[in-house]
Design an enzyme around this catalytic site. Structure first.
Site, mmCIF file in Angstrom:
data_model
loop_
_atom_site.group_PDB
_atom_site.id
_atom_site.type_symbol
_atom_site.label_atom_id
_atom_site.label_comp_id
_atom_site.label_asym_id
_atom_site.label_seq_id
_atom_site.Cartn_x
_atom_site.Cartn_y
_atom_site.Cartn_z
ATOM 1 N N ASP A 1 -23.225 -1.084 -7.028
ATOM 2 C CA ASP A 1 -21.842 -1.414 -7.384
ATOM 3 C C ASP A 1 -21.347 -2.609 -6.582
ATOM 4 O O ASP A 1 -20.661 -3.482 -7.087
ATOM 5 C CB ASP A 1 -20.926 -0.199 -7.179
ATOM 6 N N ARG B 1 -19.381 -2.618 1.295
ATOM 7 C CA ARG B 1 -18.736 -1.470 1.938
ATOM 8 C C ARG B 1 -19.716 -0.304 2.082
ATOM 9 O O ARG B 1 -20.892 -0.422 1.748
ATOM 10 C CB ARG B 1 -17.488 -1.069 1.163
ATOM 11 N N ASP B 2 -19.217 0.811 2.552
ATOM 12 C CA ASP B 2 -20.085 1.974 2.806
ATOM 13 C C ASP B 2 -20.399 2.681 1.492
ATOM 14 O O ASP B 2 -20.120 3.861 1.332
ATOM 15 C CB ASP B 2 -19.400 2.924 3.794
ATOM 16 N N GLU B 3 -20.940 1.930 0.545
ATOM 17 C CA GLU B 3 -21.252 2.476 -0.761
ATOM 18 C C GLU B 3 -22.610 1.935 -1.192
ATOM 19 O O GLU B 3 -23.622 2.572 -0.965
ATOM 20 C CB GLU B 3 -20.130 2.122 -1.748
ATOM 21 N N ASP C 1 -21.598 1.132 -13.756
ATOM 22 C CA ASP C 1 -21.588 -0.302 -13.493
ATOM 23 C C ASP C 1 -22.825 -0.947 -14.116
ATOM 24 O O ASP C 1 -22.744 -1.995 -14.762
ATOM 25 C CB ASP C 1 -21.560 -0.566 -11.977
ATOM 26 N N TRP D 1 -21.138 6.589 -17.738
ATOM 27 C CA TRP D 1 -22.036 6.404 -16.603
ATOM 28 C C TRP D 1 -23.433 6.904 -17.035
ATOM 29 O O TRP D 1 -24.397 6.155 -17.012
ATOM 30 C CB TRP D 1 -21.508 7.166 -15.378
ATOM 31 N N GLU E 1 -13.946 -6.387 -8.057
ATOM 32 C CA GLU E 1 -13.875 -5.020 -8.585
ATOM 33 C C GLU E 1 -12.563 -4.796 -9.346
ATOM 34 O O GLU E 1 -12.533 -4.177 -10.395
ATOM 35 C CB GLU E 1 -13.961 -4.031 -7.419
ATOM 36 N N HIS F 1 -18.329 -7.090 -7.298
ATOM 37 C CA HIS F 1 -18.609 -5.970 -8.198
ATOM 38 C C HIS F 1 -18.911 -6.581 -9.570
ATOM 39 O O HIS F 1 -18.028 -7.174 -10.178
ATOM 40 C CB HIS F 1 -17.335 -5.127 -8.324
#
Ligand code: BGC
Length: 720
Positions: free
Chosen positions: A333, A337-339, A346, A398, A607, A628
């Site tokens: 994505d 960041r913490d992702e 996506d 998704w 994003e 994103h």
């Protein structure tokens, strides 16, 4: 192949320090070929006699580790001498880093490597060096590394011998698979454009481009000097360094110098950034000491677009960057960041654009392998793959990555194998929707719209969302039922290509469509109109298209759609008589729009439509990435509608093409080209006064459609 080797680990717990596993290897005969195969529960770098084997960054890559862990084989024939030291340094990577911490099904306890060097001599004999307890282990100078949090490297540290490696039988060898994807490599090297002191008094360097990768430092320093770097994508409205949107990801680099000239770049982490802040640094550094290095999967570029609008060209370039920055072994994505998760939604919305831009066959095929591996008994698929967060949901739009991506691969590359290997999983996904629904021939669930984390993500980040919510107002049951129809339709087409009897699903699809039409008789959002048009779920396309057009025009030529509606919005208009409005949206510069971001200095795709507001303030800190790719999905409309280059379902992979450009005077011109297995297709048009001049080149049989008129042509260049 790894046959006789053992997983080996450090004999002592050294905490966060990365261990190095080493073996002395003597060669006494002439070598014909030497191949080194390696894998690790983490990420590794292998060095033979001070030279790195291969150039795969973050090997062995990111897969669904519970069942699939890649190994790589390197040809090291030219690297071996009479006496050699083979050493393998091991970092936590994704496997044992914070990113996968929730996933208790991964055996994360001990870091381990497995390797096998097979030497074939010119006399025909062979010799294997395997990992076992004869290997020695030492500490490295990497004191800490983590995908989210960064790296600490002490160039002045003494390394310490820890004794012999221990064989680790707790890690399975059954999950090992050969490399499937493209390797991640260092790509663009970018010199900084400026260094400045912010109003807060911080020293910041701007590389001019938001990338995923790391900074390489080359400087002469004193022993013990320290360089501490933080990363950011944007500056705030006062011009200060801002990275609150990284959430808990520390994205911090700490380097402790040894004396003299030294070059350092991180080994086992990466960052999403355009700016770095020098939190600590020797006074005399200059721009020359820093280079940003982009890393991403090594895909071949195939698609090119240039238009008469500099801003649209920038939007295209930004989309290419967001693809590169987020195609680091899996489609993520965001890279900062913490992702950094393989979110299916996506990937599903962006896949078509991605496949035009680059040859992504290998990249997606590998990830689809992980997707199939993560598919549950009941056919549902987790919303991220790998499912590190152990998400138990399965959201519409998704999960449909399971059908949409194999189908896109087939359309664009023409390889039936992409359908054959995925067909069963595609079918199980459709069957899951059938079995999971409250109502027959729809995909419905009880109304849980009051819950923040409910079954579906809905029209994620749409602008018709109630305040405080991430979801647009288009009802989940509408979206889920529409995608149920769409995926079933794809399944039928895929099944027919590979010779399966699909009559049962054809009947199912007819029933879904008629039930949908009976249930959802009126539309009240832009996204509802878009889905009804694009998925052929409305009997009166003219009426629905007019409704959509009216909604947009009365909203000042502005969209309200989110992740679900946006990818098809321009198609829903241009394919139903409203190309002008599609162009008005594309060329819109006010908020919200694609060019709004460009006007606000974006170098990647945001994003949120309002990532940075007109007054310079930010959307919230918790969900605000500037990298994103999802909304970059508009680019496939530029290729396949504006430029009009489309594959032919019955003769896919561009063995044959349809070229049906849609011009607009406001854009002025377009020049699109696509490298296919059969040659390069080009479609260009420009305006001379009110006249449109077309130049189209096709290497294959094509149907060129200009102003509704069809021209069947053989390969060649044509002017209209
Ligand atoms: C991600 C999205 C993703 C979403 C699911 C977010 O945190 O960044 O892009 O699809 O969660 O709703």
């Amino acid at each position: 192949m790894i046959t006789n080797s053992n997983w080996i680990s450090s004999p002592v717990d050294i905490g966060e320090v990365c261990p190095i596993f080493s073996k002395d290897i003597k060669v006494s005969k002439q070598i014909k070929k030497a191949e080194l195969t390696i894998s690790a529960t983490g990420v590794y770098e292998a060095i033979i006699n001070d030279k790195r084997a291969g150039n795969f960054i973050l090997a062995p890559g990111l897969t669904s580790y519970k069942t699939r862990l890649q190994y790589q084989t390197y040809d090291v024939t030219d690297m071996l001498e009479d006496e050699n030291v083979l050493s393998i340094c091991l970092g936590k990577g994704w496997y044992r880093g914070r990113i996968s911490a929730n996933d208790k099904e991964i055996n994360r306890t001990d870091g381990a490597v497995i390797a096998e060097l097979v030497i074939t001599y010119t006399d025909g004999s062979t010799e294997s060096v395997i990992t076992d307890n004869s290997w020695s282990v030492s500490t490295s100078r990497i004191l800490f590394s983590d995908i989210y949090d960064g790296e600490t490297y002490d160039a002045s540290a003494e390394t310490k011998e820890l004794g012999n490696a221990v064989i680790n039988n707790s890690i399975s060898k059954l999950t090992l698979i050969p490399q499937e994807g493209e390797i991640v490599k260092e790509q663009e090297k970018i010199k900084p454009v400026s260094m400045f002191i912010t109003p807060k008094g911080e020293r910041v360097i701007d590389f001019g481009q938001n990338i995923a990768g790391y900074v390489s430092i080359d400087l002469t320093a004193n022993k013990g000097d320290k360089i501490v770097i933080s990363h950011a994508e944007v500056l705030d409205s006062d011009g200060n360094f801002y990275n609150e949107n990284y959430r808990s990801a520390k994205s911090r680099l700490e380097y402790i110098c040894r004396g003299g000239r030294q070059v350092y770049k991180p080994h086992f982490t990466y960052f999403g950034f355009r700016y770095i802040r020098l939190d600590e640094c020797p006074e005399n550094v200059s721009l020359d000491n820093f280079t940003a290095i982009a890393i991403y999967s090594d895909m071949k570029r195939t698609g090119y677009i240039e238009t008469g609008s500099k801003k649209v060209n920038k939007l295209f370039e930004n989309t290419l960057w967001s693809q590169k920055d987020n195609f680091i072994d899996i489609p993520t994505d965001c890279p900062q960041r913490d992702e950094r998760m393989g979110w299916l939604g996506d990937a599903q919305v962006f896949a078509k654009t991605a496949i035009y831009n680059y040859n992504t066959k290998k990249f997606f095929s590998k990830w689809l392998g992980d997707l199939r591996a993560e598919q549950r008994e009941n056919g549902s698929v987790p919303d991220t793959v790998p499912n590190f967060w152990l998400l138990s949901r399965s959201s519409t739009a998704w999960g449909d990555a399971m059908t949409v991506i194999p189908w896109q691969l087939y359309l664009m590359y023409g390889d039936k194998k992409d359908l054959e290997v995925n067909f069963d999983a595609m079918k199980r996904w459709v069957d899951f929707m059938t079995n999971d629904s409250l109502d027959k021939y729809l995909w419905t669930c009880a109304d849980d719209s009051d819950k923040m984390w409910r079954k579906h993500y809905g029209d994620w980040l749409a602008l018709d969302a109630p305040s405080g919510s991430y979801r647009g107002i288009t009802p989940d049951n509408f979206i889920a039922s529409a995608f149920y129809a769409y995926s079933t339709d794809i399944l039928i087409k895929a099944g027919k290509v590979i010779g399966k009897g699909m009559s049962e699903y054809e009947e199912l699809h007819r029933n879904i469509v008629s039930t949908f039409k009976k249930t959802f008789t009126e539309y009240s959002t832009q996204t509802e109109c878009v889905l009804a048009l694009y998925f052929n779920l409305t009997d009166d396309k003219a009426k629905t298209a007019k409704q959509l057009n009216d909604m947009i025009v009365s909203n000042g030529n502005k969209l309200k759609t989110g992740f679900v509606g946006t990818p098809y919005l321009l198609y829903a208009l241009s394919e139903n008589g409203y190309a002008q409005t599609a162009y008005s949206l594309l060329l819109q510069e006010g908020y919200p729009s694609w060019l709004y971001e460009v006007n606000h200095g974006a170098t990647t795709v945001w994003e949120h439509w309002d990532g940075i507001r007109d007054d310079g303030t930010f959307w919230s800190t918790d969900m605000n990435s500037y990298n994103h790719y999802a909304y970059g999905s508009v680019v496939d409309w530029l290729y396949s509608a504006a430029g009009g280059i489309k594959p032919v379902e019955q003769n896919s992979g561009f063995k044959e093409a349809v070229i049906a450009p849609v011009p607009d005077k406001r854009l002025g011109s377009i020049n699109v080209s696509l490298d296919t297995a059969y040659g390069t297709i080009k479609s260009a048009w420009h305006y001379e006064g009110d006249k449109v001049c077309y130049e189209i080149t096709t290497p294959v049989k094509a149907t060129i459609i200009i102003n509704g008129e069809e021209h069947l042509v053989v390969s060649g260049t044509y002017y209209f």
